[in-house]
Each structure stands twice: as C-alpha cells, then as structure tokens.
Design a protein around this motif. Structure first.
Motif, mmCIF file in Angstrom:
data_model
loop_
_atom_site.group_PDB
_atom_site.id
_atom_site.type_symbol
_atom_site.label_atom_id
_atom_site.label_comp_id
_atom_site.label_asym_id
_atom_site.label_seq_id
_atom_site.Cartn_x
_atom_site.Cartn_y
_atom_site.Cartn_z
ATOM 1 N N VAL A 177 0.852 -1.205 0.000
ATOM 2 C CA VAL A 177 0.000 0.000 0.000
ATOM 3 C C VAL A 177 0.881 1.247 0.000
ATOM 4 O O VAL A 177 0.661 2.194 -0.764
ATOM 5 C CB VAL A 177 -0.937 -0.006 1.234
ATOM 6 C CG1 VAL A 177 -1.608 1.342 1.422
ATOM 7 C CG2 VAL A 177 -1.993 -1.094 1.110
ATOM 8 N N MET A 178 1.927 1.235 0.849
ATOM 9 C CA MET A 178 2.758 2.429 0.976
ATOM 10 C C MET A 178 3.609 2.685 -0.261
ATOM 11 O O MET A 178 3.918 3.831 -0.582
ATOM 12 C CB MET A 178 3.651 2.333 2.216
ATOM 13 C CG MET A 178 2.909 2.526 3.518
ATOM 14 S SD MET A 178 1.558 3.728 3.469
ATOM 15 C CE MET A 178 2.400 5.227 3.047
ATOM 16 N N ALA A 179 3.987 1.613 -0.971
ATOM 17 C CA ALA A 179 4.748 1.800 -2.217
ATOM 18 C C ALA A 179 3.907 2.584 -3.217
ATOM 19 O O ALA A 179 4.417 3.447 -3.938
ATOM 20 C CB ALA A 179 5.137 0.446 -2.787
ATOM 21 N N VAL A 180 2.610 2.305 -3.225
ATOM 22 C CA VAL A 180 1.693 3.009 -4.135
ATOM 23 C C VAL A 180 1.562 4.484 -3.727
ATOM 24 O O VAL A 180 1.456 5.365 -4.563
ATOM 25 C CB VAL A 180 0.307 2.311 -4.130
ATOM 26 C CG1 VAL A 180 -0.709 3.088 -4.935
ATOM 27 C CG2 VAL A 180 0.429 0.886 -4.652
ATOM 28 N N VAL A 181 1.605 4.751 -2.414
ATOM 29 C CA VAL A 181 1.409 6.126 -1.920
ATOM 30 C C VAL A 181 2.701 6.950 -2.049
ATOM 31 O O VAL A 181 2.663 8.115 -2.448
ATOM 32 C CB VAL A 181 0.940 6.089 -0.439
ATOM 33 C CG1 VAL A 181 0.905 7.488 0.160
ATOM 34 C CG2 VAL A 181 -0.433 5.437 -0.336
ATOM 35 N N LEU A 182 3.853 6.322 -1.709
ATOM 36 C CA LEU A 182 5.094 7.091 -1.602
ATOM 37 C C LEU A 182 5.637 7.573 -2.957
ATOM 38 O O LEU A 182 6.248 8.632 -3.026
ATOM 39 C CB LEU A 182 6.168 6.272 -0.871
ATOM 40 C CG LEU A 182 5.940 6.108 0.633
ATOM 41 C CD1 LEU A 182 6.963 5.171 1.252
ATOM 42 C CD2 LEU A 182 5.981 7.450 1.354
ATOM 43 N N ARG A 183 5.420 6.801 -4.004
ATOM 44 C CA ARG A 183 5.974 7.205 -5.313
ATOM 45 C C ARG A 183 5.343 8.511 -5.816
ATOM 46 O O ARG A 183 6.063 9.454 -6.108
ATOM 47 C CB ARG A 183 5.824 6.079 -6.336
ATOM 48 C CG ARG A 183 6.937 5.075 -6.147
ATOM 49 C CD ARG A 183 7.081 4.066 -7.249
ATOM 50 N NE ARG A 183 7.933 2.997 -6.753
ATOM 51 C CZ ARG A 183 7.535 1.760 -6.505
ATOM 52 N NH1 ARG A 183 6.294 1.415 -6.727
ATOM 53 N NH2 ARG A 183 8.361 0.855 -6.042
#
Lengths: 266, 232
Positions: A177-183
């Motif tokens: 989930v965070m990989a999707v948000v951080l980029r």
C-alpha cells in the motif's frame, strides 16, 4: 553498564534505549559500507536531482545555492519516507519481541520514531556541513522554525506508518500500500519546486498534502530570503492526530495477529 | 483464579469453519502447575495464544496471571545479526531485568563457549534452542508457560534443563500444554486432556493417560477419514 546506572533510569527509558540499541546494531551489520548506507541514499537522490536541474538549465527558485535548495526538499521527504518504512518494518521485526511481558507496541513504535528522526536529522546536518565545505553556504537561518518544519515532515511519516501498520492485517500488504502512496508523493510534494510556483487549481488540490506544508515551513526557517504564504502547521498536525486515532483503532481491532506455528518453541 | 471460562474458539478457512473448543473451562491458581495434554493438532498452541492474549476466544473469557513468562525456550525474538550476548542484553533490558546478571547466567547455562559472542545466524538450531532456554531460565517469573517441550539438546543437557525448570517452579506456577505424559507427570501436579473440544480435568496421571489415548484414537480416526477423502 553498571547495575546502579541501569536501575536509575525509568523503565520506559530503559526499554526505549534497548530497542534503539538493537536497531542500530542490527540494521547495517554484515555490510562492507555499514552505516555509510544511511548517507548514500540521500546523496544519490540529491545528486540525481542536481544533475537533472543542471541538464534542464533550471536554477533554484529561492535565492540560495542549488544544493541547499534540493536538500531542503529531498531530506524532509526522505525523513517522512524513512519513518513510514521503519514503522511498517517494525511490526514484522518485533512481532515476537512483543511476546515478552511488559513490552507495549507503543514503546517499540516510539523508539523507532526517535531513532529515525535522529538519523534523518543527523544526515541533514552532515550534508549541510558538506555543502558548506563545497559551496560556502550553511542555510539554516532560523534554527527552531527549520527544525519544526523538519519535525512535522518526520512526524507525519511516523503517524502515517503507525496508522497503516496498525490497520494492515499483514506487514507485506502494508508495504505494498505504501509503495503506491510514496511514489506519487515525491512528485506532489514541493521537492524540486516551491508551492508558490504551482497553478492555483493544482495548489488547491495539493494543499491537502501535509508534506507540502512541512517543506514550506522548513524552507521559511532555512532561507533568509524565503517566506511561505502557503505553509501552515495545522495541516500536518491535523494529519498526525487523524493518523494516531486511526492507528489506535487498528491496534485495538487487529492486536497481535501471529500464526500459531510461530509461537511454538523450535 | 486464572484460566479459561466457557471458552469457544473457531477458525474460518474459506467457506469452512473449524471448531477447536466449545464451552472449554479450566481454572488454576497463581502458584499451581497444570499440564494440558492433547494429541497434535487439537489446539495446544491455541490455548497458549489465548492465555497470552495474542488470540481472543470466539466466546467466553480468558484470564491470565499478570507476571507471566513467554513460552519457555521460544527463540523467535532473537535477532540473527546480533550476537548471543547482544540479544540477551537488549532483551533483558526490555524486560526490566539486569543485563549483566542475565547475560552471565545465559552464557554459563547455554554452554556455547565463544559462540555466545558470535552472531546468532551462525548458530545451529540446537545452539539457538540452548540460548533460548537459558534466557527463559535467566529471568525468574512467578508464572511460566511452556508449549510442548521443556529442555533441549542431548540427554545430559536436557536433564540439566529439566532440573533448572523444576528449581524455578519451586516458587512459580506453570501452564504446560504437551503431548508427553512423562513431561506432564514431571512438571505438573494437576492434569487435563483436550477431548471432544473441551478441556477435561483428570484426578490422576493414569486417568489423563487413558483419556489421552481415547483422544488420540478419535484423532487417528479423523485423520483416516480425511486421508480417505483426499484419496477419493
């Protein structure tokens, strides 16, 4: 450590320092570069943006050297990112440690947040010193305002990491989930631009990003010539409170999800 | 009193629901030593998880002693990149135990020699188990929990572990889930068997043995039916 010195410290402090010691000792062991990796990542980010600016012939939008401007965007973003990742990683790394009586998840999270804040701040100070040696400028005009902006960026990341890890049933799903948000966050945060450069309708949308406000406040503290009319502390503070409430809810709802086989002795 | 009060516990896997316990009750005092015997797959570890608060019962209540140990000999909390000594010291500090004293005890009891000062990732499974058991014994608790085994290593070392555990139990209680009648008789003074989704308390070890054999027969029949179904 002597028995007296150990006993004198309050229990919470002893637990926090033990968790920090475990993290510091374990994180970079077995690698030739060791702790230097902490500096390699931000240097690579800064170097990449520096080269991109040079190729595009783009100058700093603030009256300062390019290195100081890029650092003021990249390092709070990385402080945010490090906190998110560390919080998510801690849930998996400490799930068995939490079987020990008296170890609260909050103590572990607090220790990780303190360590990540200290690490990110130290990296910023070292790179500022490096920039001073190379360009002769040490851009921290108002120390407290600069530190407050940096703390808001780091705190927002810590709060988001806490909320996501507490509400995700598995650490790997939290990471995804965070990989999707951080980029996209890298592009929608004022890392290589300032908020005032944005068109009005875009700015209205990006105003919801707490990192935008934290970076704006940090720059207002760092650069004597920069004043932000956009950055406000209320947005990141509100974001932190909302994330902590969501994290508390998740912690109560999904407390201690460990597979049965993982608790049996070998 | 502590224990399990009319507990039910079931797990949902896909569309199926597996019921492990129904109306299971077992109570014990803070200084009592109780062994719950069960064949494999009948919920021994789930009882441990319920008592530790890691898992919540589907219905009913669980009450655990406040100062309760982690499962004796559990090695999961060791960080592989840290040495045995560093692991013991940091975990001792987290537990509010004296790191010097805890580390000295663990180093002597584990008998790992210089390996105690090497990263845990270099240990064999047996060495890690020795370190884990030593750490469990290094920090005294008023109430211990143990899942399936007590002690590790060869016969001589296992005997040393068992003697140390008995010494710790002179002033402490124990909740022990196991399939071993020998270990149950050695460490516990009260016995119970998981049978037909309930915890049945037995007056003597002989009574527990008889009930455990019946429980095993039921379990074997169940396994045979499952094996037959999978073949079909």
């Amino acid at each position: 450590m002597s028995a007296v010195a150990f006993a004198e410290r309050p229990r919470f402090a002893r637990q926090v320092s033990a968790i920090i010691a475990r993290e510091v000792r374990s994180r970079y062991t077995g690698d030739a570069l060791g702790y230097s990796w902490a500096y390699v990542t931000p240097l690579a980010w800064i170097g990449l943006i520096y080269v991109t600016f040079t190729i595009l012939n783009r100058a700093s939008p603030i009256d300062t050297d390019l290195g100081s401007f890029i650092m003021s965007g990249v390092l709070p973003y990385l402080a945010f990112r490090y906190q998110v990742n560390a919080s998510i990683r801690a849930k998996a790394a400490y799930r068995h440690v939490m079987l020990l009586p008296g170890i609260a998840p909050g103590t572990i999270h607090f220790a990780i947040v303190v360590l990540e804040f200290y690490n990110a701040l130290l990296i910023y100070l070292v790179l500022l010193a490096l920039n001073y040696l190379m360009n002769g400028s040490f851009e921290v005009h108002h120390v407290l305002a600069w530190l407050f902006g940096f703390a808001l960026a780091s705190g927002s990341g810590a709060a988001l990491g806490y909320a996501v890890s507490a509400n995700a049933s598995r650490p790997d799903s939290a990471s995804r989930v965070m990989a999707v948000v951080l980029r996209p966050l890298f592009y929608i945060s004022p890392i290589f631009y300032v908020a005032a450069e944005l068109p009005e309708d875009v700015l209205w949308l990006l105003m919801w990003n707490p990192l935008l406000h934290a970076i704006e406040l940090l720059r207002a503290g760092a650069f004597v010539s920069y004043q932000s009319h956009i950055g406000t502390a209320w947005m990141p503070l509100g974001f932190i409170v909302a994330c902590v409430v969501a994290g508390r809810y998740g912690e109560t709802k999904f407390s201690g999800e460990i597979a049965p086989s993982e608790v049996s002795p070998e | 009193m502590f224990g399990f009060f009319q507990c039910a516990k079931s797990f949902r896997t896909g569309n199926d629901e597996r019921v492990l316990f129904e109306n299971a009750t077992l109570t014990f005092g803070a200084r009592e030593r109780i062994a719950v015997l069960a064949p494999p797959g009948c919920g021994k570890t789930v009882l441990q998880r319920l008592l530790a608060g890691i898992e919540q019962p589907t219905s009913g209540a669980v009450r655990a002693p406040e100062q309760m140990s982690w499962p004796v000999g559990f090695a999961g909390m060791f960080h592989p990149a840290l040495t045995g000594e560093q692991n013991i010291r940091t975990l001792a500090a987290m537990l509010d135990a004296e790191p010097d004293r805890t580390s000295a005890f663990a180093a002597l009891f584990a008998e790992l020699g210089d390996l105690y000062y090497r990263p845990v990732q270099q240990y064999s499974g047996g060495m890690r188990a020795r370190l884990a058991f030593s750490f469990s014994m290094a920090v005294p608790f008023p109430f211990y929990v143990a899942d399936d085994i007590i002690g590790t290593g060869d016969e001589a070392y296992r005997s040393k572990c068992e003697r140390m555990m008995l010494r710790r139990l002179e002033d402490s209680g124990l909740f022990f889930t196991t399939r071993s009648l020998r270990l149950a008789e050695r460490f516990a003074d009260r016995f119970a068997v998981v049978h037909e989704r309930r915890i049945v308390e037995c007056g003597t070890i002989a009574e527990a043995k008889a009930l455990l054999e019946r429980a095993r027969d039921v379990n074997d029949e169940f396994e045979m039916v499952l094996a037959g179904l999978s073949v079909a």
